[in-house]
Enzyme design. Sequence first.
Site, short mmCIF file in Angstrom:
data_model
loop_
_atom_site.label_atom_id
_atom_site.label_comp_id
_atom_site.label_asym_id
_atom_site.label_seq_id
_atom_site.Cartn_x
_atom_site.Cartn_y
_atom_site.Cartn_z
CE1 TYR A 75 0.36 15.11 -15.40
CE2 TYR A 75 0.60 15.89 -17.57
CZ TYR A 75 0.68 15.04 -16.62
OH TYR A 75 1.32 13.79 -17.36
CG ASP A 90 -2.17 -0.87 1.20
OD1 ASP A 90 -2.87 -0.62 -0.12
OD2 ASP A 90 -2.51 -1.69 1.84
CE LYS A 138 3.49 13.92 -14.81
NZ LYS A 138 4.16 12.68 -14.21
N1 NAP Z 1 -0.52 9.01 -20.74
C1 NAP Z 1 0.13 9.79 -21.35
O1 NAP Z 1 0.25 10.29 -22.50
C2 NAP Z 1 1.35 10.63 -20.51
C3 NAP Z 1 2.04 11.51 -21.22
C4 NAP Z 1 3.25 11.75 -20.49
C5 NAP Z 1 3.40 11.60 -19.33
N2 NAP Z 1 2.56 10.63 -18.43
C6 NAP Z 1 2.81 10.37 -17.21
O2 NAP Z 1 3.05 8.73 -17.20
C7 NAP Z 1 2.63 8.49 -15.94
C8 NAP Z 1 1.81 7.14 -16.00
O3 NAP Z 1 0.58 7.55 -16.59
P1 NAP Z 1 -0.54 6.89 -17.25
O4 NAP Z 1 -0.90 7.29 -18.54
O5 NAP Z 1 -0.36 5.30 -17.04
O6 NAP Z 1 -1.69 7.60 -16.42
P2 NAP Z 1 -2.84 6.78 -15.47
O7 NAP Z 1 -3.29 5.53 -16.22
O8 NAP Z 1 -3.79 7.88 -15.12
O9 NAP Z 1 -2.21 6.13 -14.17
C9 NAP Z 1 -1.83 7.13 -13.19
C10 NAP Z 1 -1.18 6.31 -11.83
O10 NAP Z 1 -1.00 6.89 -10.89
C11 NAP Z 1 -1.65 6.32 -9.71
N3 NAP Z 1 -1.68 7.53 -8.68
C12 NAP Z 1 -2.53 8.34 -8.93
N4 NAP Z 1 -2.66 9.35 -7.77
C13 NAP Z 1 -1.83 8.48 -6.91
C14 NAP Z 1 -1.52 8.53 -5.65
N5 NAP Z 1 -2.06 9.37 -4.62
N6 NAP Z 1 -0.57 7.90 -4.87
C15 NAP Z 1 -0.32 6.61 -5.72
N7 NAP Z 1 -0.61 6.34 -6.94
C16 NAP Z 1 -1.32 7.35 -7.53
C17 NAP Z 1 -2.85 5.86 -10.28
O11 NAP Z 1 -3.14 4.87 -9.27
P3 NAP Z 1 -4.88 3.97 -9.09
O12 NAP Z 1 -4.64 3.02 -9.65
O13 NAP Z 1 -4.73 3.94 -7.54
O14 NAP Z 1 -5.58 5.28 -9.54
C18 NAP Z 1 -2.63 5.26 -11.68
O15 NAP Z 1 -1.79 3.73 -11.29
C19 NAP Z 1 2.00 9.51 -15.35
O16 NAP Z 1 3.18 10.00 -14.14
C20 NAP Z 1 1.76 10.25 -16.35
O17 NAP Z 1 1.61 11.63 -15.69
C21 NAP Z 1 1.49 10.13 -19.23
#
Ligand code: NAP
Lengths: 243, 443
Positions: free
Chosen positions: A148, A57, A152
């Site tokens: 956001y 956790d 970042k």
């Molecule tokens: N998708 C894109 O286009 C993109 C582009 C650039 C960068 N990113 C970055 O890549 C990373 C992964 O993104 P993703 O696209 O896979 O996003 P996502 O599906 O929204 O996943 C975000 C993850 O962060 C977790 N999270 C959110 N708040 C949290 C907290 N307080 N404590 C612990 N975990 C927390 C969520 O957990 P839960 O499962 O518990 O909700 C989820 O597993 C992120 O840092 C995002 O900003 C994404």
Amino acid sequence: MPTVLLLGAGSDMAVAIARKFAAEQYDIQLAGRNAAALQPLQQDLQVRYGVTATTHDFDATSFGSHPAFYNSLPVQPDVTICVFGYLGDQEKAQSNWEEAAAIINTNFTGAVSILNIVADSYAAKGQGTIIGISSVAGERGRQSNYIYGSAKAGFTAYLSGLRNRLFRSGVHVMSVQPGFVNTRMTQHLTLPPLLTAQPEAVATAVFKAAKKKKNILYVKWHWKYIMLIIKSIPEGVFKKLKL
Amino acid sequence: MQKRLANWGNYPAVASDENVFTQEAQLRKFVVSNTHMIARGNGRCYGDASLGEHSISMLRYDKVLAFDKENGILEAQAGVTLDQILDIIVPHGWFLPVTPGTKYITLGGAVASDVHGKNHHVDGSFSGHIIDMDIITGNGETICCSHTAHTDLFWATCGGMGLTGVITRIKFSLKKISTAYIKQTQIKASNLEEVIRLFDEYKHYTYSMAWIDCLQKGDSFGRSILIVGEHAAPEELSAKQKEAPLKLPAKRKLSVPFNLPSFVLNTFTVKAFNWLYYGKNYKKEMHKVIPYEPFFYPLDAILHWNRGYGKAGFVQYQFVLPLNKKEGLVTILKRISDKGWGSFLAVLKVFGQQDSLISFPMEGYTLALDFPVRNGLLPFLDELDEIVLQYGGRLYLSKDARMKQEIFWNSYPNAAKFAAIVQQYNTNNRFVSLQSERLLLTK
Ligand SMILES: NC(=O)c1ccc[n+]([C@@H]2O[C@H](COP(=O)([O-])OP(=O)(O)OC[C@H]3O[C@@H](n4cnc5c(N)ncnc54)[C@H](OP(=O)(O)O)[C@@H]3O)[C@@H](O)[C@H]2O)c1
Ligand SMILES: Cc1cc2nc3c(=O)[nH]c(=O)nc-3n(C[C@H](O)[C@H](O)[C@H](O)COP(=O)(O)OP(=O)(O)OC[C@H]3O[C@@H](n4cnc5c(N)ncnc54)[C@H](O)[C@@H]3O)c2cc1C
């Protein structure tokens, strides 16, 4: 076997990264807000790759719990990957402090809180790898996602400073700057296919770059040049654009 | 966000929002707060069965939960694809109990279509090998069903095309193998009569199917190649293969990068068939030991081969006729070859007995072939449907994109019973596909 700690292990990107490292015979520690929900992934990694996986956790925004969280891990990880993030609702965050704080606390403050602890531990041991998943959104503020983006940006600057500090202790810090990635975070957006990476491609790129001790990784590579162009637009022009 | 979605035949294409799930809680929440949704696996059904207003993509619901290597039992979430499962089980000496002609389908899709393989006459369809499975039904409840528990739900889900709910977890038994190779025999048949006789003669083989050349007339009508096989024993392998009997040599995949004009694929299949038929070997019977991939999945070697049919897409027509109605096969094949619209090749297979509620297989002959979409095709297929119905046969829902509702209701003997069970679990019309609306199975 070496061990990887994944912070925010439930996301599509984290699943892909976990599988990539497990395929390379790393044991995996999965940390997320709901450890029970990570159990299927834990089983999956064990069945597919024959490695040991555990669930823990972890909430990025309950800062006070971080030291106890890190100390209670069954083994100290060799690699820590900070994947969690929160895109949030920009418009809402402009006037609703709770939303703005959630974005900042998840993407920036929470990351600093946990990585400070990991960094000290790695510095003391004189080894370890820290990987932070930041975003190209942090390279220039745009009206559509600057809360956001600024969080970042803070995270990217933090990682760069950390890399500078830990270099002499033999600890490697890598910043990952994804462009668009096809995940739950973006499933309701229309993304340009050529500029959008699949989570599996991000995972492979992260693994390879970490092996080569790269400092900054762009996925896909086009983004490096796109951001160079975007950063070179004079502010007087940029402020008039609808981005 | 609305996306353009189409299944393997590229026909029809619809606008639908795609909702991806990785966790049961998120999925349940979506199910109870929406209507008119349908589960979608890898979109390898040819028609409109997994297309609807809202689609639930299961592709990331893909965790393998347990693998009992001693007893050959696998338990996994429904979105895992068969190719991933093969990578896990084959090195440990296990194989899928039943596999369709492509490994790029999900477990959920295998259950919802109750898929059959080349071993149907020996091992039945996929449902016979399920130990138990979980389904999220219309009221959001997860129900575990099996051959002995909640049997109404179980049988309406196997072959039920996603209409009873979303299958989330499946536990099933595997088949023991001692090598990753197949001992294959190819036999040339100069006409339909002969190939049907050969099917009977070779029925003790676990796997069998035939390619039929649909263009031949007269004495060569139904000229074909029967292909039968058995899992090879270690002593049957070559010295090279023996070095790692459960490992396949690595192979590169070709891909069709964009939609080609439709004659290209036909030219390709014509060449492939003639090569097999006349090729280097003039013998009537040919034996060889080959890796399982080209035996079970010859088309998978070319990714996206469906694009070979061009932009308009194609429909696949697959029907089954009872064993004692083989004259129907002749009638239909004649109609198709006279029209000259079908693909050059058709696949023929003999099904064994099957006792299920709504699954496609029944004891008899099943034939499958492709038709590129063109003007006049749909009325022509309606004519064929009438012949199938007249001979007591039926069409495979998993390949269907156009059957009229009365054909379905008149050809599936348990249609009404199936519809009643669907009504019971599909509360508030939560699960609705283009197909279920067309066939009047849901509102
Ligand atoms: N998708 C894109 O286009 C993109 C582009 C650039 C960068 N990113 C970055 O890549 C990373 C992964 O993104 P993703 O696209 O896979 O996003 P996502 O599906 O929204 O996943 C975000 C993850 O962060 C977790 N999270 C959110 N708040 C949290 C907290 N307080 N404590 C612990 N975990 C927390 C969520 O957990 P839960 O499962 O518990 O909700 C989820 O597993 C992120 O840092 C995002 O900003 C994404
Ligand atoms: C080259 C090729 C060869 C084939 N050969 C054969 C063959 O030999 N034998 C055979 O039987 N079939 C064959 N098929 C058909 C294919 O096996 C089936 O259509 C299969 O159901 C496709 O699975 P999918 O995962 O792609 O699901 P989709 O095509 O996306 O969906 C198929 C159906 O399953 C339902 N479904 C999918 N996942 C779930 C879930 N989790 N819960 C509830 N419902 C769900 C959908 O609603 C839909 O009704 C072949 C297809 C191709 C392209």
